[in-house]
Design a protein around this motif. Structure first.
Motif, PDB file in Angstrom:
ATOM      1  N   TRP A 147       0.816  -1.218   0.000  1.00  0.00           N
ATOM      2  CA  TRP A 147       0.000   0.000   0.000  1.00  0.00           C
ATOM      3  C   TRP A 147       0.845   1.262   0.000  1.00  0.00           C
ATOM      4  N   TYR A 148       1.983   1.238   0.711  1.00  0.00           N
ATOM      5  CA  TYR A 148       2.778   2.457   0.816  1.00  0.00           C
ATOM      6  C   TYR A 148       3.427   2.800  -0.521  1.00  0.00           C
ATOM      7  N   ARG A 149       3.721   1.797  -1.347  1.00  0.00           N
ATOM      8  CA  ARG A 149       4.276   2.093  -2.659  1.00  0.00           C
ATOM      9  C   ARG A 149       3.223   2.679  -3.583  1.00  0.00           C
ATOM     10  N   LYS A 150       2.021   2.121  -3.544  1.00  0.00           N
ATOM     11  CA  LYS A 150       0.940   2.654  -4.371  1.00  0.00           C
ATOM     12  C   LYS A 150       0.585   4.074  -3.945  1.00  0.00           C
ATOM     13  N   LEU A 151       0.464   4.294  -2.629  1.00  0.00           N
ATOM     14  CA  LEU A 151       0.143   5.627  -2.128  1.00  0.00           C
ATOM     15  C   LEU A 151       1.260   6.614  -2.437  1.00  0.00           C
ATOM     16  N   GLY A 152       2.504   6.178  -2.259  1.00  0.00           N
ATOM     17  CA  GLY A 152       3.640   7.057  -2.510  1.00  0.00           C
ATOM     18  C   GLY A 152       3.728   7.488  -3.964  1.00  0.00           C
ATOM     19  N   THR A 153       3.521   6.538  -4.889  1.00  0.00           N
ATOM     20  CA  THR A 153       3.570   6.874  -6.312  1.00  0.00           C
ATOM     21  C   THR A 153       2.468   7.857  -6.671  1.00  0.00           C
ATOM     22  N   TRP A 154       1.244   7.569  -6.199  1.00  0.00           N
ATOM     23  CA  TRP A 154       0.126   8.459  -6.506  1.00  0.00           C
ATOM     24  C   TRP A 154       0.360   9.849  -5.930  1.00  0.00           C
ATOM     25  N   ALA A 155       0.847   9.906  -4.683  1.00  0.00           N
ATOM     26  CA  ALA A 155       1.026  11.192  -4.011  1.00  0.00           C
ATOM     27  C   ALA A 155       2.090  12.039  -4.695  1.00  0.00           C
ATOM     28  N   HIS A 156       3.245  11.460  -4.970  1.00  0.00           N
ATOM     29  CA  HIS A 156       4.316  12.307  -5.502  1.00  0.00           C
ATOM     30  C   HIS A 156       4.047  12.699  -6.950  1.00  0.00           C
ATOM     31  N   GLN A 157       3.366  11.836  -7.725  1.00  0.00           N
ATOM     32  CA  GLN A 157       3.023  12.234  -9.089  1.00  0.00           C
ATOM     33  C   GLN A 157       1.925  13.287  -9.099  1.00  0.00           C
ATOM     34  N   ARG A 161       2.335  17.086 -10.603  1.00  0.00           N
ATOM     35  CA  ARG A 161       1.501  17.570 -11.695  1.00  0.00           C
ATOM     36  C   ARG A 161       0.664  18.782 -11.292  1.00  0.00           C
ATOM     37  N   ARG A 162      -0.010  18.696 -10.156  1.00  0.00           N
ATOM     38  CA  ARG A 162      -1.007  19.708  -9.798  1.00  0.00           C
ATOM     39  C   ARG A 162      -0.428  20.902  -9.061  1.00  0.00           C
ATOM     40  N   TRP A 163       0.553  20.670  -8.229  1.00  0.00           N
ATOM     41  CA  TRP A 163       1.095  21.748  -7.408  1.00  0.00           C
ATOM     42  C   TRP A 163       2.363  22.368  -7.979  1.00  0.00           C
ATOM     43  N   LEU A 168       3.839  15.156 -16.242  1.00  0.00           N
ATOM     44  CA  LEU A 168       4.107  13.733 -16.036  1.00  0.00           C
ATOM     45  C   LEU A 168       2.947  12.921 -16.593  1.00  0.00           C
ATOM     46  N   PRO A 169       3.222  11.789 -17.210  1.00  0.00           N
ATOM     47  CA  PRO A 169       2.144  10.859 -17.535  1.00  0.00           C
ATOM     48  C   PRO A 169       1.701  10.149 -16.254  1.00  0.00           C
ATOM     49  N   GLN A 170       0.508  10.451 -15.763  1.00  0.00           N
ATOM     50  CA  GLN A 170       0.049   9.942 -14.476  1.00  0.00           C
ATOM     51  C   GLN A 170       0.022   8.418 -14.480  1.00  0.00           C
ATOM     52  N   GLY A 171       0.648   7.835 -13.454  1.00  0.00           N
ATOM     53  CA  GLY A 171       0.647   6.387 -13.300  1.00  0.00           C
ATOM     54  C   GLY A 171       1.695   5.667 -14.113  1.00  0.00           C
ATOM     55  N   ALA A 172       2.528   6.390 -14.852  1.00  0.00           N
ATOM     56  CA  ALA A 172       3.526   5.756 -15.704  1.00  0.00           C
ATOM     57  C   ALA A 172       4.510   4.936 -14.875  1.00  0.00           C
ATOM     58  N   LEU A 236      12.556  14.564  -7.837  1.00  0.00           N
ATOM     59  CA  LEU A 236      11.643  15.013  -8.883  1.00  0.00           C
ATOM     60  C   LEU A 236      11.211  16.457  -8.656  1.00  0.00           C
ATOM     61  N   PHE A 237      10.800  16.763  -7.441  1.00  0.00           N
ATOM     62  CA  PHE A 237      10.290  18.103  -7.136  1.00  0.00           C
ATOM     63  C   PHE A 237      11.351  19.175  -7.380  1.00  0.00           C
ATOM     64  N   VAL A 238      12.545  18.947  -6.861  1.00  0.00           N
ATOM     65  CA  VAL A 238      13.608  19.943  -6.956  1.00  0.00           C
ATOM     66  C   VAL A 238      14.221  19.962  -8.356  1.00  0.00           C
ATOM     67  N   GLY A 239      14.279  18.794  -8.994  1.00  0.00           N
ATOM     68  CA  GLY A 239      14.931  18.701 -10.295  1.00  0.00           C
ATOM     69  C   GLY A 239      14.145  19.320 -11.425  1.00  0.00           C
ATOM     70  N   PHE A 240      12.810  19.461 -11.267  1.00  0.00           N
ATOM     71  CA  PHE A 240      11.995  19.896 -12.397  1.00  0.00           C
ATOM     72  C   PHE A 240      11.064  21.072 -12.078  1.00  0.00           C
ATOM     73  N   SER A 241      11.205  21.689 -10.911  1.00  0.00           N
ATOM     74  CA  SER A 241      10.350  22.830 -10.589  1.00  0.00           C
ATOM     75  C   SER A 241      11.056  23.748  -9.590  1.00  0.00           C
ATOM     76  N   PHE A 242      10.836  25.066  -9.776  1.00  0.00           N
ATOM     77  CA  PHE A 242      11.350  26.058  -8.830  1.00  0.00           C
ATOM     78  C   PHE A 242      10.260  26.549  -7.874  1.00  0.00           C
ATOM     79  N   ARG A 243       9.065  26.002  -7.990  1.00  0.00           N
ATOM     80  CA  ARG A 243       7.977  26.469  -7.141  1.00  0.00           C
ATOM     81  C   ARG A 243       8.242  26.254  -5.650  1.00  0.00           C
ATOM     82  N   PRO A 244       8.832  25.117  -5.217  1.00  0.00           N
ATOM     83  CA  PRO A 244       9.101  24.988  -3.771  1.00  0.00           C
ATOM     84  C   PRO A 244       9.958  26.119  -3.238  1.00  0.00           C
ATOM     85  N   LEU A 245      10.941  26.553  -4.020  1.00  0.00           N
ATOM     86  CA  LEU A 245      11.801  27.650  -3.594  1.00  0.00           C
ATOM     87  C   LEU A 245      11.015  28.955  -3.519  1.00  0.00           C
ATOM     88  N   ALA A 246      10.158  29.194  -4.508  1.00  0.00           N
ATOM     89  CA  ALA A 246       9.354  30.419  -4.503  1.00  0.00           C
ATOM     90  C   ALA A 246       8.406  30.454  -3.311  1.00  0.00           C
TER      91      ALA A 246
END
Length: 344
Positions: A147-157, A161-163, A168-172, A236-246
């Motif tokens: 369950w933690y792998r399924k939840l983790g994949t869904w959460a981080h993707q 994508r949204r925030w 990303l292709p969701q669920g890839a 993933l978050f840091v490598g492809f978005s500057f929003r966390p820093l902003a």
């Protein structure tokens, strides 16, 4: 069952859909999979063998349990079997990066040695790719993972994508077919984070997803756990978005403004020492968070600058490899200087 979940880019014309089955490299990264690798070889070669021009490329990611010896046994009796063995465990991203670089066929299908994604699904991936896509990602239906792998994949993707605005292709999943020339563009992009499913859309690759079967692991032990999943998401978050820093810069500005107000109230005797102490603690925590995120972005910049640092080193192989990627340089068998003329 619906074949198409998500796509980007224009589809190719009807002529592409009528193309004959292409040359295929079946790429199988392995790390301590002695319990699975024999079954993986048998089932994958059975399905891939239905095409005319194929090879099976095993990437041994520094296994210590006899996996490499088993792969050498396959190569001794099956000329389609090629292998690369790393000097140590460099990780899945390094393994598939090497696999895409050294694949010799026009298309590469990435398998898992645990066979949770059944090899017979390759035919549906190939058929979908022939409609005019550069990449077809398998999406695991009724995923049979903890369950933690399924939840983790869904959460981080979903967060990506949204925030964070990351395409990303969701669920890839890593079970995918990729045009080899496009895959090489991805792994040679030298981004700070070799995150394939985020880089492929970034370079303009035409992609889609396809629902496929998913089975529970039969043999061996899974290599992914919470300790690995969390850093993977942060990359993933840091490598492809500057929003966390902003966001944190905005939060810091609010903390500074709040601190100024609290200081003024404290000097005026309107706040107790406890309230001032709590305010100072909150400000310190915000500062610590900002420094942590800034440090992650500095690591990102350093990785981009470190062009000469190899993602992996190869101890041995039975195909031509680059001297600069061989642990023993030109002493390593099969080392060549003109790598692209030998493996493309």
């Amino acid at each position: 069952m619906t074949d198409l979940i998500h796509k980007t880019g224009a589809r190719a014309g009807t002529e592409d859909a009528r193309m004959p089955p292409p040359g295929i490299t079946a790429m199988i990264p392995c790390y301590n999979e002695i319990d699975c690798v024999e079954r993986a070889y048998q089932e994958i070669q059975t399905e891939v063998g239905k095409y005319d021009d194929v090879e099976l490329l095993f990437i041994d990611d520094g296994s210590t349990d006899g996996t490499l010896d088993a792969i050498k046994g396959f190569a001794a009796v099956d000329p389609r079997v090629k292998y690369i063995s790393f000097a140590r465990n460099f990780g899945l991203e390094a393994a598939f990066s090497a696999g895409f670089k050294y694949a010799s066929k026009a298309w590469t299908v990435q398998f898992d040695a645990d066979l949770q994604s059944p090899p017979h699904e390759i035919h549906r991936l190939v058929a979908k790719a022939m409609e005019g896509y550069d990449v077809v990602f398998a999406v695991r239906e009724n995923r049979r993972d903890p369950w933690y792998r399924k939840l983790g994949t869904w959460a981080h993707q979903t967060i990506a994508r949204r925030w964070l605005g990351i395409e990303l292709p969701q669920g890839a999943s890593v079970f995918r077919i990729v045009r080899t020339s496009v895959a090489r563009k991805v792994v040679d992009s030298r981004l700070s984070t070799p995150y394939f499913i985020a880089t492929a859309p970034l370079i303009g690759a035409r992609y889609t997803t396809l629902p496929t079967e998913h089975h529970p692991r039969v043999d061996g032990v899974g290599k992914w756990n919470l300790r690995k999943l969390f850093p993977h998401a942060i990359e993933l978050f840091v490598g492809f978005s500057f929003r966390p820093l902003a966001w944190l810069i905005g939060l810091s500005a609010a903390a500074v403004a709040g601190g100024a107000v609290i200081s003024a109230l404290a000097l005026a005797g309107q706040l107790s020492q406890l309230a001032v102490g709590l305010a100072a603690l909150v400000t310190s925590l915000v500062t610590l968070m900002l420094l942590t995120v800034v440090a992650r972005y500095l690591v990102r910049v350093m990785r981009v600058q470190a062009i000469g640092v190899p993602r992996y080193q190869i101890r041995e192989a039975n195909i031509p490899i680059r001297a600069d990627e061989a642990l023993y340089g030109h002493e390593t068998p099969y080392v060549v200087a003109e790598v692209w003329e030998n493996v493309s």
